[in-house]
Enzyme design. Sequence first.
Site, PDB file in Angstrom:
ATOM      1  N   GLU A 112       0.831  -1.198   0.000  1.00 37.55           N
ATOM      2  CA  GLU A 112       0.000   0.000   0.000  1.00 37.55           C
ATOM      3  C   GLU A 112       0.865   1.247   0.000  1.00 37.55           C
ATOM      4  OE1 GLU A 112      -1.555   0.050   4.441  1.00 37.55           O
ATOM      5  OE2 GLU A 112      -1.407  -1.920   3.551  1.00 37.55           O
ATOM      6  N   LYS A 114       2.587   4.714   1.224  1.00 33.26           N
ATOM      7  CA  LYS A 114       3.077   5.264   2.495  1.00 33.26           C
ATOM      8  C   LYS A 114       2.769   6.756   2.486  1.00 33.26           C
ATOM      9  CE  LYS A 114       7.026   5.090   5.604  1.00 33.26           C
ATOM     10  NZ  LYS A 114       6.905   6.430   6.106  1.00 33.26           N
ATOM     11  N   ASP A 116       2.450  10.515   3.526  1.00 34.60           N
ATOM     12  CA  ASP A 116       3.387  11.379   4.231  1.00 34.60           C
ATOM     13  C   ASP A 116       2.598  12.362   5.095  1.00 34.60           C
ATOM     14  OD1 ASP A 116       5.740  12.427   5.028  1.00 34.60           O
ATOM     15  OD2 ASP A 116       6.091  13.598   3.206  1.00 34.60           O
ATOM     16  N   TYR A 224      -4.692   2.800   7.750  1.00 33.12           N
ATOM     17  CA  TYR A 224      -3.894   1.725   7.163  1.00 33.12           C
ATOM     18  C   TYR A 224      -3.791   0.458   8.010  1.00 33.12           C
ATOM     19  CZ  TYR A 224      -0.274   4.108   9.903  1.00 33.12           C
ATOM     20  OH  TYR A 224       0.437   4.708  10.895  1.00 33.12           O
ATOM     21  N   LYS A 315      11.136   3.480   0.324  1.00 31.24           N
ATOM     22  CA  LYS A 315      10.948   4.919   0.143  1.00 31.24           C
ATOM     23  C   LYS A 315      11.486   5.364  -1.214  1.00 31.24           C
ATOM     24  CE  LYS A 315      11.572   6.934   4.530  1.00 31.24           C
ATOM     25  NZ  LYS A 315      11.212   8.214   5.134  1.00 31.24           N
ATOM     26  N   CYS A 409      17.406  46.646   7.343  1.00 28.46           N
ATOM     27  CA  CYS A 409      16.532  46.385   6.204  1.00 28.46           C
ATOM     28  C   CYS A 409      17.308  46.636   4.918  1.00 28.46           C
ATOM     29  CB  CYS A 409      15.304  47.285   6.267  1.00 28.46           C
ATOM     30  SG  CYS A 409      14.268  47.111   4.806  1.00 28.46           S
ATOM     31  N   CYS A 412      15.644  49.833   3.157  1.00 25.59           N
ATOM     32  CA  CYS A 412      15.588  51.196   3.694  1.00 25.59           C
ATOM     33  C   CYS A 412      16.590  51.438   4.818  1.00 25.59           C
ATOM     34  CB  CYS A 412      14.178  51.531   4.160  1.00 25.59           C
ATOM     35  SG  CYS A 412      13.706  50.688   5.673  1.00 25.59           S
ATOM     36  N   CYS A 427      10.987  44.625   9.289  1.00 28.32           N
ATOM     37  CA  CYS A 427      11.446  46.002   9.181  1.00 28.32           C
ATOM     38  C   CYS A 427      10.314  46.866   9.725  1.00 28.32           C
ATOM     39  CB  CYS A 427      11.721  46.360   7.716  1.00 28.32           C
ATOM     40  SG  CYS A 427      11.867  48.151   7.494  1.00 28.32           S
ATOM     41  N   CYS A 433       9.530  52.499   4.150  1.00 30.18           N
ATOM     42  CA  CYS A 433      10.270  51.432   3.463  1.00 30.18           C
ATOM     43  C   CYS A 433       9.587  51.161   2.118  1.00 30.18           C
ATOM     44  CB  CYS A 433      10.276  50.197   4.358  1.00 30.18           C
ATOM     45  SG  CYS A 433      11.129  48.793   3.656  1.00 30.18           S
TER      46      CYS A 433
END
Length: 672
Positions: A112, A114, A116, A224, A315, A409, A412, A427, A433
Amino acid sequence: MEKSSAERRIAELSRELELHNHRYYVLARPSITDREFDAMLKELEALEQEFPDLASPNSPTQRVGGDITKGFPTVPHRYPMLSLGNTYSREEVEEFVGRVEKAIGPTRFSMELKYDGVAISLSYRNGELVRGVTRGDGEKGEDITANVRTIRSIPLRLQGDGWPAEFEARGEVIFTKQQFDKLNAKREREGEELYANPRNTAAGTLKQQDPKEVAKRGLDSFMYSLQGEALPTRSHFDNLMRAQQWGFKTPDPARRFIERANDAAGIMAFIDHWGEHRNELEMIIDGVVVKVDDLDVQEELGLTAKSPRWAMAYKYAPEQAVTKLLGVAFQVGRTGAVTPVAELDPVQLAGTTVKRASLFNADQLDRLDLHQGDMVRVEKAGEIIPQVVGVELAKRVHGAHRVRFPHQCPECGTALIRLDGEAQHYCPNEHGCPPQITRRIEHFVSRRAMDIDGLGAETVQEFHDAGLIRDVADLYELTVERILALGKGWKEKSAEKVIAGLARSKQVPFERVLFALGIRHVGETVAKKIARGAMSMERLMAMSREELLGIEEVGEVIAESLIDFFAVPGNQRIVGRLARHGLRMEQDASEGPASDKLKGLSIVVSGVFRNFSRDGIKEAIERNGGKVSGSISSKTSYVVAGEGMGPAKRAKAVELKVPVIDEDELTRMIEG
Ligand code: IVH
């Protein structure tokens, strides 16, 4: 109503709602309309409110999220939650089959997907969900039952019969790719940091304190395995098929999500099939699990220290690419959040060309320890968003400089701040800015906000750079002449279009004006609730923290954000100027016009709308003399399509030649 009849009605409604819930969320084959479902749910809610002692924790009304849990109690697992031996090598799968056959002779395997996601164990007693627990350390996990109840594909009461009086269902809680994209699109609109991948987001969601928040996120599940003393059969595969009959979402053999084989060749065929097609699945899988199907044989084979001898995970290697880091850009968003982005030598990865990859925040940058010109490994996180996962240290150029997160920043020069408990740097120079200013204006004019025709990101940038606009209120001081004075190909017609769009936007309802201001954490939905709770901008600006907390959906974070926003004199001035320009600063009490303009029309609505809630659009139709109908037939006059209307509905409308219109068209029919 008499208590005894209430009890009967509650049982009846619960049963019906469970069946329809299952049809919708597990089978994806609804047989009634949302409206009919909502009506039954409302009736049940009302009865449960009247007779609170008849309300069960497994009532369908609990799907929307019950009380807030403070911390989750730890509970032991009755059967330990084991992990799986895993491998990336096909040879090792063959060796596994060899080992099993050597120990017990030929046997049948179940293969089956897997999934995630996040492992969950669900305990059922007498057909009712009694507990949902995380995997934890395998011996004990956290009791997150209240959150689990909100997952629609998990049955709260089992259907059919034949289920053991007591057993556990084990499975994986996931986000589908589509749901994950939807969540992130919303985060983006609301100027919040994007979620990195579906698995972590599912894990984080399950640990939310407020089940109502969990309910809104749209988690899904796949079961499962079953655990228990008295399972219906001695075959893992057959048990899962039974579980499907009881209402669980289990792997579907017709889609080859589960299959059986008697030898390694059959197993390899399954592995190869999904190796090729896994990108087409609606959820993310990271491999295939091979299990001995016969439970007695499983027992005979037993366990090693942590994992069973009767199962193994193969996997798939995540697709990776190695490419050169050309540089790291530090992007400043609308809310001032600074995000590092890796600029890469373009490279092919899982079907797309990757040129940039998010580095998320300063912590991630530190973890990777990036240096200028590094060769970096890129992977798609949960196969969706490209991410830098590592550096080829051997290829690092001697003397290369380390990439550092700036203290100032990059746009600015203002010193960046990092709030307690947040990963993101900000910032704070909101009004000075440049990218914060232009992105805020872009958000303001965007379709879901003020929806100003003829003004897009490029024009906003151009106007800003030419000194025409520094804030959103400046937009309303534009004139055709001032735009034409820019030269650069501006024609009278296009300049007039901008001015007309601005004039039209003065009709945009208060809730969207509020959303358009781009207050941190105030997205579309929240803005609607706030507009209804405060009724006017004036009142909202004067509200105390406690009063704000009294508004539906407003918690500490949002209340704080509103107070901070309105405390800034610059923001107060902008709001004042917008009000003087005639933008709507009050909630319309009547919520729209009433007429008989839709008289005789039968209208179906589908999807999500910008200017109406689901109930709101139906009310608007009815207030104007129309009839709302649940399903499309040859008698339907119009289908009003919102975002996310299903393709099946659209096809049906086309087939029956029913005109499909959008909400603006409907508004024109009502108001025009
Ligand atoms: S069976 C003893 N089947 O993978 C066997 N696990 O390391 C117990 N997983 O945390 C697991 N899909 O949550 C099994 N079809 C599947 C699975 C699956 C995903 C997860 C599971 C566990 C991990 C195993």
